[in-house]
Design a protein around this motif. Structure first.
Motif, PDB file in Angstrom:
ATOM      1  N   ILE A  37       3.821   4.674  65.763  1.00 16.36           N
ATOM      2  CA  ILE A  37       5.254   4.401  65.700  1.00 16.36           C
ATOM      3  C   ILE A  37       5.617   3.716  67.006  1.00 16.36           C
ATOM      4  O   ILE A  37       4.885   3.827  67.999  1.00 16.36           O
ATOM      5  CB  ILE A  37       6.115   5.672  65.475  1.00 16.36           C
ATOM      6  N   PHE A  38       6.742   3.014  67.013  1.00 13.63           N
ATOM      7  CA  PHE A  38       7.204   2.297  68.199  1.00 13.63           C
ATOM      8  C   PHE A  38       8.629   2.727  68.468  1.00 13.63           C
ATOM      9  O   PHE A  38       9.445   2.779  67.542  1.00 13.63           O
ATOM     10  CB  PHE A  38       7.093   0.787  67.966  1.00 13.63           C
ATOM     11  N   VAL A  39       8.926   3.051  69.723  1.00 14.47           N
ATOM     12  CA  VAL A  39      10.194   3.683  70.073  1.00 14.47           C
ATOM     13  C   VAL A  39      10.901   2.925  71.188  1.00 14.47           C
ATOM     14  O   VAL A  39      10.271   2.513  72.165  1.00 14.47           O
ATOM     15  CB  VAL A  39       9.955   5.142  70.533  1.00 14.47           C
ATOM     16  N   ASN A  40      12.224   2.777  71.030  1.00 16.57           N
ATOM     17  CA  ASN A  40      13.071   2.255  72.094  1.00 16.57           C
ATOM     18  C   ASN A  40      14.268   3.182  72.228  1.00 16.57           C
ATOM     19  O   ASN A  40      14.841   3.614  71.233  1.00 16.57           O
ATOM     20  CB  ASN A  40      13.544   0.836  71.800  1.00 16.57           C
ATOM     21  N   SER A  41      14.612   3.503  73.473  1.00 20.98           N
ATOM     22  CA  SER A  41      15.720   4.399  73.754  1.00 20.98           C
ATOM     23  C   SER A  41      16.300   4.029  75.110  1.00 20.98           C
ATOM     24  O   SER A  41      15.562   3.595  76.005  1.00 20.98           O
ATOM     25  CB  SER A  41      15.207   5.839  73.788  1.00 20.98           C
ATOM     26  N   PRO A  42      17.612   4.223  75.300  1.00 24.14           N
ATOM     27  CA  PRO A  42      18.195   3.951  76.618  1.00 24.14           C
ATOM     28  C   PRO A  42      17.535   4.766  77.734  1.00 24.14           C
ATOM     29  O   PRO A  42      17.430   4.296  78.859  1.00 24.14           O
ATOM     30  CB  PRO A  42      19.661   4.347  76.458  1.00 24.14           C
ATOM     31  N   THR A  43      17.042   5.967  77.423  1.00 24.02           N
ATOM     32  CA  THR A  43      16.441   6.788  78.472  1.00 24.02           C
ATOM     33  C   THR A  43      14.978   6.443  78.713  1.00 24.02           C
ATOM     34  O   THR A  43      14.372   6.970  79.637  1.00 24.02           O
ATOM     35  CB  THR A  43      16.600   8.300  78.181  1.00 24.02           C
ATOM     36  N   LEU A  44      14.403   5.552  77.912  1.00 25.98           N
ATOM     37  CA  LEU A  44      13.051   5.050  78.165  1.00 25.98           C
ATOM     38  C   LEU A  44      13.088   3.735  78.928  1.00 25.98           C
ATOM     39  O   LEU A  44      12.105   3.340  79.542  1.00 25.98           O
ATOM     40  CB  LEU A  44      12.294   4.843  76.845  1.00 25.98           C
ATOM     41  N   ASP A  45      14.217   3.034  78.844  1.00 23.33           N
ATOM     42  CA  ASP A  45      14.363   1.738  79.518  1.00 23.33           C
ATOM     43  C   ASP A  45      14.459   1.909  81.028  1.00 23.33           C
ATOM     44  O   ASP A  45      14.862   2.959  81.528  1.00 23.33           O
ATOM     45  CB  ASP A  45      15.629   1.010  79.040  1.00 23.33           C
ATOM     46  N   VAL A  46      14.105   0.854  81.733  1.00 25.36           N
ATOM     47  CA  VAL A  46      14.287   0.813  83.180  1.00 25.36           C
ATOM     48  C   VAL A  46      15.778   0.552  83.433  1.00 25.36           C
ATOM     49  O   VAL A  46      16.343  -0.387  82.862  1.00 25.36           O
ATOM     50  CB  VAL A  46      13.434  -0.314  83.806  1.00 25.36           C
ATOM     51  N   PRO A  47      16.457   1.379  84.252  1.00 28.23           N
ATOM     52  CA  PRO A  47      17.892   1.189  84.476  1.00 28.23           C
ATOM     53  C   PRO A  47      18.209  -0.211  85.012  1.00 28.23           C
ATOM     54  O   PRO A  47      17.484  -0.751  85.839  1.00 28.23           O
ATOM     55  CB  PRO A  47      18.246   2.252  85.514  1.00 28.23           C
ATOM     56  N   ASN A  48      19.306  -0.776  84.520  1.00 28.30           N
ATOM     57  CA  ASN A  48      19.817  -2.087  84.952  1.00 28.30           C
ATOM     58  C   ASN A  48      18.757  -3.189  84.878  1.00 28.30           C
ATOM     59  O   ASN A  48      18.686  -4.049  85.743  1.00 28.30           O
ATOM     60  CB  ASN A  48      20.405  -1.997  86.359  1.00 28.30           C
ATOM     61  N   SER A  49      17.957  -3.146  83.842  1.00 28.16           N
ATOM     62  CA  SER A  49      16.926  -4.162  83.647  1.00 28.16           C
ATOM     63  C   SER A  49      17.188  -4.894  82.342  1.00 28.16           C
ATOM     64  O   SER A  49      17.662  -4.311  81.376  1.00 28.16           O
ATOM     65  CB  SER A  49      15.550  -3.492  83.597  1.00 28.16           C
ATOM     66  N   ARG A  50      16.873  -6.159  82.306  1.00 31.04           N
ATOM     67  CA  ARG A  50      17.006  -6.935  81.076  1.00 31.04           C
ATOM     68  C   ARG A  50      15.749  -6.842  80.215  1.00 31.04           C
ATOM     69  O   ARG A  50      15.681  -7.429  79.151  1.00 31.04           O
ATOM     70  CB  ARG A  50      17.307  -8.392  81.404  1.00 31.04           C
ATOM     71  N   THR A  51      14.741  -6.108  80.674  1.00 31.36           N
ATOM     72  CA  THR A  51      13.492  -5.970  79.941  1.00 31.36           C
ATOM     73  C   THR A  51      13.594  -4.818  78.961  1.00 31.36           C
ATOM     74  O   THR A  51      13.910  -3.692  79.347  1.00 31.36           O
ATOM     75  CB  THR A  51      12.322  -5.719  80.910  1.00 31.36           C
ATOM     76  N   LEU A  52      13.318  -5.093  77.697  1.00 34.84           N
ATOM     77  CA  LEU A  52      13.327  -4.079  76.658  1.00 34.84           C
ATOM     78  C   LEU A  52      12.014  -3.309  76.706  1.00 34.84           C
ATOM     79  O   LEU A  52      10.937  -3.912  76.705  1.00 34.84           O
ATOM     80  CB  LEU A  52      13.477  -4.758  75.286  1.00 34.84           C
ATOM     81  N   VAL A  53      12.089  -1.988  76.781  1.00 32.83           N
ATOM     82  CA  VAL A  53      10.901  -1.157  76.806  1.00 32.83           C
ATOM     83  C   VAL A  53      10.701  -0.554  75.417  1.00 32.83           C
ATOM     84  O   VAL A  53      11.582   0.144  74.912  1.00 32.83           O
ATOM     85  CB  VAL A  53      11.013  -0.038  77.865  1.00 32.83           C
ATOM     86  N   VAL A  54       9.565  -0.881  74.798  1.00 28.42           N
ATOM     87  CA  VAL A  54       9.199  -0.306  73.509  1.00 28.42           C
ATOM     88  C   VAL A  54       7.886   0.440  73.721  1.00 28.42           C
ATOM     89  O   VAL A  54       6.902  -0.141  74.170  1.00 28.42           O
ATOM     90  CB  VAL A  54       9.031  -1.395  72.423  1.00 28.42           C
ATOM     91  N   ARG A  55       7.898   1.738  73.429  1.00 27.22           N
ATOM     92  CA  ARG A  55       6.714   2.574  73.633  1.00 27.22           C
ATOM     93  C   ARG A  55       5.962   2.740  72.311  1.00 27.22           C
ATOM     94  O   ARG A  55       6.562   3.014  71.286  1.00 27.22           O
ATOM     95  CB  ARG A  55       7.102   3.965  74.129  1.00 27.22           C
ATOM     96  N   LYS A  56       4.660   2.590  72.382  1.00 26.17           N
ATOM     97  CA  LYS A  56       3.784   2.801  71.226  1.00 26.17           C
ATOM     98  C   LYS A  56       3.301   4.243  71.268  1.00 26.17           C
ATOM     99  O   LYS A  56       2.776   4.699  72.284  1.00 26.17           O
ATOM    100  CB  LYS A  56       2.606   1.841  71.294  1.00 26.17           C
ATOM    101  N   VAL A  57       3.479   4.964  70.162  1.00 25.20           N
ATOM    102  CA  VAL A  57       3.072   6.364  70.077  1.00 25.20           C
ATOM    103  C   VAL A  57       2.022   6.474  68.969  1.00 25.20           C
ATOM    104  O   VAL A  57       2.316   6.242  67.794  1.00 25.20           O
ATOM    105  CB  VAL A  57       4.272   7.290  69.780  1.00 25.20           C
ATOM    106  N   MET A  58       0.822   6.815  69.358  1.00 29.43           N
ATOM    107  CA  MET A  58      -0.288   6.882  68.416  1.00 29.43           C
ATOM    108  C   MET A  58      -0.179   8.127  67.523  1.00 29.43           C
ATOM    109  O   MET A  58       0.517   9.092  67.873  1.00 29.43           O
ATOM    110  CB  MET A  58      -1.618   6.891  69.186  1.00 29.43           C
ATOM    111  N   PRO A  59      -0.865   8.115  66.384  1.00 22.79           N
ATOM    112  CA  PRO A  59      -0.855   9.280  65.485  1.00 22.79           C
ATOM    113  C   PRO A  59      -1.289  10.552  66.211  1.00 22.79           C
ATOM    114  O   PRO A  59      -2.224  10.530  67.019  1.00 22.79           O
ATOM    115  CB  PRO A  59      -1.871   8.892  64.399  1.00 22.79           C
ATOM    116  N   GLY A  60      -0.566  11.632  65.951  1.00 25.89           N
ATOM    117  CA  GLY A  60      -0.892  12.916  66.563  1.00 25.89           C
ATOM    118  C   GLY A  60      -0.269  13.133  67.923  1.00 25.89           C
ATOM    119  O   GLY A  60      -0.403  14.208  68.503  1.00 25.89           O
ATOM    120  N   TYR A  61       0.435  12.149  68.456  1.00 29.65           N
ATOM    121  CA  TYR A  61       1.057  12.262  69.776  1.00 29.65           C
ATOM    122  C   TYR A  61       2.581  12.366  69.643  1.00 29.65           C
ATOM    123  O   TYR A  61       3.150  12.101  68.585  1.00 29.65           O
ATOM    124  CB  TYR A  61       0.685  11.070  70.662  1.00 29.65           C
ATOM    125  N   SER A  62       3.214  12.736  70.747  1.00 24.70           N
ATOM    126  CA  SER A  62       4.672  12.873  70.756  1.00 24.70           C
ATOM    127  C   SER A  62       5.238  12.183  71.990  1.00 24.70           C
ATOM    128  O   SER A  62       4.514  11.876  72.927  1.00 24.70           O
ATOM    129  CB  SER A  62       5.078  14.353  70.744  1.00 24.70           C
TER     130      SER A  62
END
Length: 188
Positions: free
Chosen positions: A101-126
């Motif tokens: 799964i791929f996740v984006n959230s305001p609390t995962l992003d770098v503050p005051n950055s224009r770069t979108l952070v999308v985290r990849k979460v492999m099966p079995g992980y959280s």
């Protein structure tokens, strides 16, 4: 000195006599929302494809005319899906699928950055998809100049099997075949 005042969520306390809704879940296929908002009252909810996978939000029951073959293939990969859990420190997503799964959230992003952070979460992980404490701090530090279009500081986006953003061919989540929008009510 900045003082951060956040509402304390009493719904996790044993004295809470009646559970209140803590989030709504919207299911999307590309740019189209499919079905109604799913309201969550329990501390955890399973979001999956087929009914034999348990109780919760069954995406396989949502109908839409004229699904593309890409959407149909991706829907088939959701399987056991995710378990979304409200914990004292934030909201966690547990990947129960056989695909990332791929996740984006305001609390995962770098503050005051224009770069979108999308985290990849492999099966079995959280992953902690939303951090209450960090959200409180971000509420007071986010500058309007860095916001590019609509922004919801209490919204989490999760895509099944397909990533998006600067590192992927899909630049926007609306290019992903199957995705969720988690609308958190904890600070509203």
């Amino acid at each position: 000195m900045t003082i951060c005042l956040c509402l304390i969520d009493v719904s996790l306390s044993p004295d809470a006599s009646k559970q209140s809704q803590w989030c709504n879940v919207a299911y999307w296929e590309h740019r189209t929302r499919v079905g109604r908002l799913y309201t969550v009252y329990e501390h955890a909810v399973s979001i999956f494809y087929d009914l034999p996978q348990g109780t919760g939000f069954c995406l396989g029951q949502l109908n839409l005319d004229h699904r593309s073959s890409t959407v149909q293939r991706t829907r088939g990969k959701i399987g056991y899906g995710i378990l979304l859990s409200k914990e004292p420190d934030g909201v966690w997503a547990y990947n129960r699928s056989d695909h990332p799964i791929f996740v984006n959230s305001p609390t995962l992003d770098v503050p005051n950055s224009r770069t979108l952070v999308v985290r990849k979460v492999m099966p079995g992980y959280s992953i902690k998809v939303f951090d209450y404490e960090r959200s409180c701090l971000l509420r007071h530090t986010t500058e309007a100049d860095f916001l590019d279009g609509p922004y919801d500081p209490n919204s989490v986006r999760i895509s099944f099997a397909k990533g998006w953003g600067p590192c992927y061919s899909r630049q926007f989540i609306t290019s992903c075949p199957c995705w969720l929008e988690i609308l958190l009510n904890n600070h509203r």
